[in-house]
Design a protein around this motif. Structure first.
Motif, PDB file in Angstrom:
ATOM      1  N   MET A   1       0.844  -1.171   0.000  1.00 51.27           N
ATOM      2  CA  MET A   1       0.000   0.000   0.000  1.00 51.27           C
ATOM      3  C   MET A   1       0.882   1.224   0.000  1.00 51.27           C
ATOM      4  SD  MET A   1      -1.900   2.615   1.449  1.00 51.27           S
ATOM      5  CE  MET A   1      -0.959   2.711   2.908  1.00 51.27           C
ATOM      6  N   LYS A   2       0.495   2.202  -0.797  1.00 55.82           N
ATOM      7  CA  LYS A   2       1.288   3.411  -0.931  1.00 55.82           C
ATOM      8  C   LYS A   2       0.350   4.610  -1.054  1.00 55.82           C
ATOM      9  CE  LYS A   2       4.798   5.301  -4.058  1.00 55.82           C
ATOM     10  NZ  LYS A   2       5.554   5.075  -5.288  1.00 55.82           N
ATOM     11  N   SER A   3       0.666   5.687  -0.340  1.00 53.52           N
ATOM     12  CA  SER A   3      -0.073   6.937  -0.449  1.00 53.52           C
ATOM     13  C   SER A   3       0.560   7.767  -1.554  1.00 53.52           C
ATOM     14  CB  SER A   3      -0.017   7.688   0.879  1.00 53.52           C
ATOM     15  OG  SER A   3      -0.670   8.920   0.761  1.00 53.52           O
ATOM     16  N   LEU A   4      -0.283   8.456  -2.349  1.00 48.09           N
ATOM     17  CA  LEU A   4       0.207   9.172  -3.523  1.00 48.09           C
ATOM     18  C   LEU A   4      -0.285  10.612  -3.571  1.00 48.09           C
ATOM     19  CD1 LEU A   4      -0.795   6.484  -6.176  1.00 48.09           C
ATOM     20  CD2 LEU A   4       1.475   6.792  -5.204  1.00 48.09           C
ATOM     21  N   SER A   5       0.582  11.502  -4.034  1.00 47.00           N
ATOM     22  CA  SER A   5       0.156  12.849  -4.420  1.00 47.00           C
ATOM     23  C   SER A   5      -0.423  12.746  -5.834  1.00 47.00           C
ATOM     24  CB  SER A   5       1.345  13.801  -4.405  1.00 47.00           C
ATOM     25  OG  SER A   5       2.249  13.445  -5.445  1.00 47.00           O
ATOM     26  N   ASN A   6      -1.026  13.823  -6.320  1.00 48.35           N
ATOM     27  CA  ASN A   6      -1.536  13.812  -7.700  1.00 48.35           C
ATOM     28  C   ASN A   6      -0.419  13.556  -8.705  1.00 48.35           C
ATOM     29  OD1 ASN A   6      -4.251  14.131  -7.217  1.00 48.35           O
ATOM     30  ND2 ASN A   6      -4.183  16.361  -7.298  1.00 48.35           N
ATOM     31  N   ALA A   7       0.739  14.157  -8.488  1.00 53.88           N
ATOM     32  CA  ALA A   7       1.870  13.953  -9.402  1.00 53.88           C
ATOM     33  C   ALA A   7       2.341  12.498  -9.357  1.00 53.88           C
ATOM     34  CB  ALA A   7       3.018  14.895  -9.041  1.00 53.88           C
ATOM     35  N   GLU A   8       2.384  11.918  -8.160  1.00 59.83           N
ATOM     36  CA  GLU A   8       2.786  10.517  -8.036  1.00 59.83           C
ATOM     37  C   GLU A   8       1.764   9.584  -8.670  1.00 59.83           C
ATOM     38  OE1 GLU A   8       5.375  10.517  -3.921  1.00 59.83           O
ATOM     39  OE2 GLU A   8       3.188  10.690  -3.779  1.00 59.83           O
ATOM     40  N   LEU A   9       0.474   9.920  -8.534  1.00 62.01           N
ATOM     41  CA  LEU A   9      -0.568   9.132  -9.187  1.00 62.01           C
ATOM     42  C   LEU A   9      -0.338   9.105 -10.691  1.00 62.01           C
ATOM     43  CD1 LEU A   9      -3.321   7.649  -9.387  1.00 62.01           C
ATOM     44  CD2 LEU A   9      -4.370   9.923  -9.506  1.00 62.01           C
ATOM     45  N   LYS A  10      -0.120  10.264 -11.263  1.00 63.00           N
ATOM     46  CA  LYS A  10       0.092  10.332 -12.719  1.00 63.00           C
ATOM     47  C   LYS A  10       1.350   9.577 -13.132  1.00 63.00           C
ATOM     48  CE  LYS A  10      -2.796  14.274 -13.268  1.00 63.00           C
ATOM     49  NZ  LYS A  10      -3.006  15.662 -13.359  1.00 63.00           N
ATOM     50  N   ALA A  11       2.397   9.630 -12.319  1.00 53.87           N
ATOM     51  CA  ALA A  11       3.625   8.889 -12.612  1.00 53.87           C
ATOM     52  C   ALA A  11       3.368   7.380 -12.564  1.00 53.87           C
ATOM     53  CB  ALA A  11       4.730   9.273 -11.635  1.00 53.87           C
ATOM     54  N   GLU A  12       2.621   6.929 -11.558  1.00 49.42           N
ATOM     55  CA  GLU A  12       2.299   5.497 -11.455  1.00 49.42           C
ATOM     56  C   GLU A  12       1.452   5.052 -12.647  1.00 49.42           C
ATOM     57  OE1 GLU A  12       3.404   3.171  -9.438  1.00 49.42           O
ATOM     58  OE2 GLU A  12       4.482   4.497  -8.071  1.00 49.42           O
ATOM     59  N   LEU A  13       0.482   5.860 -13.026  1.00 52.02           N
ATOM     60  CA  LEU A  13      -0.354   5.512 -14.171  1.00 52.02           C
ATOM     61  C   LEU A  13       0.460   5.467 -15.463  1.00 52.02           C
ATOM     62  CD1 LEU A  13      -3.595   7.492 -13.308  1.00 52.02           C
ATOM     63  CD2 LEU A  13      -3.307   5.001 -13.333  1.00 52.02           C
ATOM     64  N   ASN A  14       1.406   6.389 -15.605  1.00 50.58           N
ATOM     65  CA  ASN A  14       2.268   6.376 -16.799  1.00 50.58           C
ATOM     66  C   ASN A  14       3.088   5.102 -16.884  1.00 50.58           C
ATOM     67  OD1 ASN A  14       1.450   8.787 -17.956  1.00 50.58           O
ATOM     68  ND2 ASN A  14       2.949   9.991 -16.805  1.00 50.58           N
ATOM     69  N   LYS A  15       3.421   4.514 -15.736  1.00 53.66           N
ATOM     70  CA  LYS A  15       4.184   3.265 -15.716  1.00 53.66           C
ATOM     71  C   LYS A  15       3.357   2.075 -16.189  1.00 53.66           C
ATOM     72  CE  LYS A  15       6.877   4.456 -11.607  1.00 53.66           C
ATOM     73  NZ  LYS A  15       7.139   4.048 -10.210  1.00 53.66           N
TER      74      LYS A  15
END
Length: 151
Positions: free
Chosen positions: A1-15
């Motif tokens: 489980m990981k908490s994400l900022s909006n920027a981190e969310l977009k980075a994870e989705l890009n992966k």
């Protein structure tokens, strides 16, 4: 489980997001539903092979979140992204999505997509679950999680 900022969310989705011929893609509007004006966004992943792998990975990912007292029934938005073989039985995938629908309110946005991997076995499923919460997140659970982060 990981908490994400909006920027981190977009980075994870890009992966993880792919746009192949057999993929069910997630559009930018759906990503905005998940991320706009949210107090907390969390991510969990699980993978499994076998007859009931789609339902099993959903259960595993949800259990991972619940260990941190982050419950899916409190989420305002849920995004499920499955990595599957192109020949995976889509009925089994829909059964897994139904599990999520049974756990959330009618107002909760449930979004899903798939990425096909021809190199995986036909019964393999990996899911990445993103949950987002507004202020209605239980204050005690939020405080416990923040304390774990050391703030």
């Amino acid at each position: 489980m990981k908490s994400l900022s909006n920027a981190e969310l977009k980075a994870e989705l890009n992966k993880i997001l792919t746009y192949g011929n057999n993929d069910i893609t997630i559009d930018s509007e759906s990503i905005e539903i998940l991320s706009n004006n949210k107090d907390l966004i969390v991510m969990s992943t699980a993978e499994c092979s076998g007859c009931d792998s789609a339902c099993e990975v959903i259960k595993l990912a949800i259990e991972d979140l619940e260990l941190e007292k982050l419950y899916i029934n409190n989420a305002d938005s849920v995004l499920l992204y499955f990595k599957i073989n192109p020949n995976f039985n889509l009925k089994k995938l829909l059964d897994a999505i139904d599990i999520v629908h049974s756990l959330v309110s009618e107002e909760t946005d449930v979004i899903f997509g798939t990425s096909c991997d021809e190199n995986s076995s036909e019964d393999y499923v990996k899911v990445t679950v993103f949950l987002s919460y507004l202020q209605k997140l239980e204050l005690a659970a939020a405080n416990n999680y923040i304390e774990k982060l050391g703030f």
